[in-house]
Scaffold this motif. Structure first.
Motif, mmCIF file in Angstrom:
data_model
loop_
_atom_site.group_PDB
_atom_site.id
_atom_site.type_symbol
_atom_site.label_atom_id
_atom_site.label_comp_id
_atom_site.label_asym_id
_atom_site.label_seq_id
_atom_site.Cartn_x
_atom_site.Cartn_y
_atom_site.Cartn_z
ATOM 1 N N UNK A 19 0.701 -1.349 -0.004
ATOM 2 C CA UNK A 19 0.016 0.019 -0.119
ATOM 3 C C UNK A 19 0.859 1.309 0.024
ATOM 4 N N UNK A 20 1.922 1.188 0.884
ATOM 5 C CA UNK A 20 3.044 2.448 0.624
ATOM 6 C C UNK A 20 3.466 2.660 -0.752
ATOM 7 N N UNK A 21 3.596 1.439 -1.412
ATOM 8 C CA UNK A 21 4.160 1.785 -2.765
ATOM 9 C C UNK A 21 3.120 2.069 -3.643
ATOM 10 N N UNK A 22 1.989 1.835 -3.334
ATOM 11 C CA UNK A 22 0.813 2.302 -4.242
ATOM 12 C C UNK A 22 0.472 3.816 -3.975
ATOM 13 N N UNK A 23 1.096 4.376 -2.812
ATOM 14 C CA UNK A 23 1.027 5.578 -2.769
ATOM 15 C C UNK A 23 2.133 6.541 -3.492
ATOM 16 N N UNK A 24 2.844 5.598 -4.115
ATOM 17 C CA UNK A 24 3.911 6.476 -4.767
ATOM 18 C C UNK A 24 5.257 6.463 -4.210
ATOM 19 N N UNK A 25 5.464 5.821 -3.043
ATOM 20 C CA UNK A 25 7.035 5.562 -2.424
ATOM 21 C C UNK A 25 7.609 4.521 -2.788
ATOM 22 N N UNK A 26 8.817 4.574 -2.497
ATOM 23 C CA UNK A 26 9.724 3.343 -3.019
ATOM 24 C C UNK A 26 9.955 2.571 -1.611
ATOM 25 N N UNK A 27 9.458 1.132 -1.793
ATOM 26 C CA UNK A 27 9.413 0.578 -0.753
ATOM 27 C C UNK A 27 10.205 -0.713 -0.789
ATOM 28 N N UNK A 28 11.427 -0.963 0.250
ATOM 29 C CA UNK A 28 12.250 -2.250 0.415
ATOM 30 C C UNK A 28 11.617 -3.040 1.568
ATOM 31 N N UNK A 29 11.089 -4.433 1.471
ATOM 32 C CA UNK A 29 10.621 -5.114 2.587
ATOM 33 C C UNK A 29 11.827 -6.090 2.882
ATOM 34 N N UNK A 30 11.851 -6.366 4.231
ATOM 35 C CA UNK A 30 12.676 -7.546 4.501
ATOM 36 C C UNK A 30 12.029 -8.156 5.769
ATOM 37 N N UNK A 31 12.458 -9.520 6.158
ATOM 38 C CA UNK A 31 11.841 -10.267 7.155
ATOM 39 C C UNK A 31 13.029 -11.379 7.710
ATOM 40 N N UNK A 32 12.971 -11.676 8.865
ATOM 41 C CA UNK A 32 13.918 -12.556 9.436
ATOM 42 C C UNK A 32 13.826 -14.103 8.849
ATOM 43 N N UNK A 33 12.715 -14.173 8.143
ATOM 44 C CA UNK A 33 12.349 -15.601 7.668
ATOM 45 C C UNK A 33 12.696 -15.417 6.127
ATOM 46 N N UNK A 34 13.924 -16.008 5.826
ATOM 47 C CA UNK A 34 14.137 -15.937 4.409
ATOM 48 C C UNK A 34 13.245 -16.334 3.238
ATOM 49 N N UNK A 35 12.678 -17.602 3.783
ATOM 50 C CA UNK A 35 11.510 -17.838 2.778
ATOM 51 C C UNK A 35 10.476 -17.286 2.720
#
Length: 442
Positions: A19-35
């Protein structure tokens, strides 16, 4: 356009990132679960949410959304870091802040100075002050601001509630942080309620505790309705007409609240009361009523079937609620376990559960409701998926061995069900002349 990192990518994080990306921002997501990172990079959300896969695909194709293996990669050059873990709870609904605390350790190690931290994960009151102080001590070189924006997403409606919220709650201790946060949501016109961290944290607990109390209240009324021959549906219709209650009041009788979210806030407030040596009698009662709901429904089935040992029970719906694939703390799963412990055999169907999972161990999964009902001593509607409205109740009755239909949400038209040959067991519906749903509405 802002550079945003999100850490924590289950339901909350995947929705917020898209949703933040859909507002026009550049978003990079990460998680401790590599899968999970790999799964999202391939365009597949970790949990079903209407419209989410399509939104992820569109924003990834536009170059605004990507997923990274490490916090170091995700945080590089970020103006904002969103902490978006779905806060785990234990069997007693107590919060486990381990992933959030670990995320703050990664912030201390890798975040750029001047970053604005936005905590959306649900945290106990006092957490923002504690996390902020710990971060300052761990990384004195880091100049940061911290916002608490409690998530208010609803499974099955999450994109809608994020992009068109009723209001925002913004917890902050400095004006500059609020101004920085405002730039992210310029295109959303919902009211902003700015308050201190502790008030924002407590407001989230209060909202969920109020909803939980409403559910326990109406369920207790439903039990009384059954005793005196009233119909809880007519009672709640009258309540909603009163402007002091309101048309949208959370007054739906059923199995109670589940999923951990409401229970977590009840437990947080009870623990706060215990620390301050203040009784929380209302909250204690809310929890006590809720804990008895599954047993109450099982008792109805037991009486109608003449016992549960050796009986076949068909469950319609397994997920926590319609519109999601999550089974986490689902009432239906817990109900199935309770029935199994009393000797019943369980068959089930659900639009989003097609393959065996650890949560469905001991449950025979079926392709549809008619297969689940085949030879059943009772059919129980536990998750009110809209797809079940199209069921042919007469055909369902033909498939079942006995005519017992437990409708835990008053989902079906009980007159129609009885005409199809069912003995319909609703919630809060006393013995009285039969009326159709349309007649009750008039």
């Amino acid at each position: 356009m802002a550079q945003i990192a999100t850490v924590g990518l289950w339901h909350l994080g995947s929705v917020v990132s898209a949703c933040l990306a859909s507002l026009g921002h550049v978003v990079r997501g990460t998680d401790f679960d590599a899968a999970r990172v790999w799964q999202l990079s391939a365009g597949s959300p970790p949990v079903y949410e209407p419209g989410l896969a399509e939104c992820i695909a569109a924003q990834s194709a536009a170059g605004r959304l990507s997923f990274r293996a490490t916090c170091r990669e995700a945080f590089e050059g970020a103006d904002y870091i969103f902490v978006t873990f779905d806060t785990p709870v234990d069997e007693d609904d107590r919060s486990n802040l381990e992933p959030i605390e670990r995320a703050f350790e990664e912030v201390a190690a890798h975040a750029p100075s001047g970053v604005t931290l936005v905590v959306m994960s649900q945290v106990p009151v006092g957490s923002c002050a504690r996390l902020s102080a710990a971060l300052s001590a761990r990384a004195p070189r880091l100049n940061f601001s911290l916002i608490y924006q409690p998530e208010n997403l609803r499974l099955g409606e999450a994109l809608e509630t994020f992009l068109r919220p009723d209001f925002f709650v913004v917890g902050a201790e400095e004006t500059a942080a609020v101004q920085s946060w405002e730039r992210l949501y310029e295109s959303i016109t919902a009211p902003r309620m700015v308050m201190r961290w502790s008030s924002a944290e407590l407001s989230k607990h209060a909202l969920n505790a109020f909803l939980a109390t409403s559910i326990s209240f109406v369920n207790e009324l439903a039990d009384l309705a059954e005793i005196c021959g009233a119909d809880i549906r007519e009672v709640t219709a009258a309540l909603r007409r009163d402007r002091r209650v309101g048309a949208q009041a959370f007054l739906r009788p059923g199995p109670g609240f589940a999923g951990g979210t409401l229970g977590r806030d009840i437990q947080t407030l009870r623990e706060l009361g215990a620390r301050g040596q203040r009784p929380t009698l209302q909250l204690d009662a809310t929890l006590a009523v809720n804990r008895g709901r599954s047993a109450r429904l099982a008792e109805k089935l037991e009486q109608a079937c003449g016992g549960l040992s050796g009986r076949r029970i068909a469950l319609l719906g397994l997920t926590y609620k319609p519109g999601t694939s999550t089974l986490r703390r689902s009432h239906s799963i817990e109900f199935a376990q309770l029935l199994s412990s009393r000797g019943a055999e369980i068959a089930a169907c659900d639009p989003q559960v097609k393959e065996p999972l650890p949560e469905t161990r001991g449950i025979r999964l079926c392709a549809d409701a008619y297969e689940a009902a085949s030879g059943a001593d009772a059919v129980a509607l536990l998750t009110p998926w809209p797809e079940f409205r199209a069921l042919d109740l007469a055909r369902l009755r033909t498939a079942a061995r006995q005519p017992v239909l437990l409708d835990a949400h008053n989902f079906f038209d009980d007159l129609e069900a009885r005409r199809a040959g069912w003995r319909c067991l609703g919630v809060g519906v006393g013995h009285q002349p039969e009326k159709s749903r349309e007649a009750r509405a008039r």
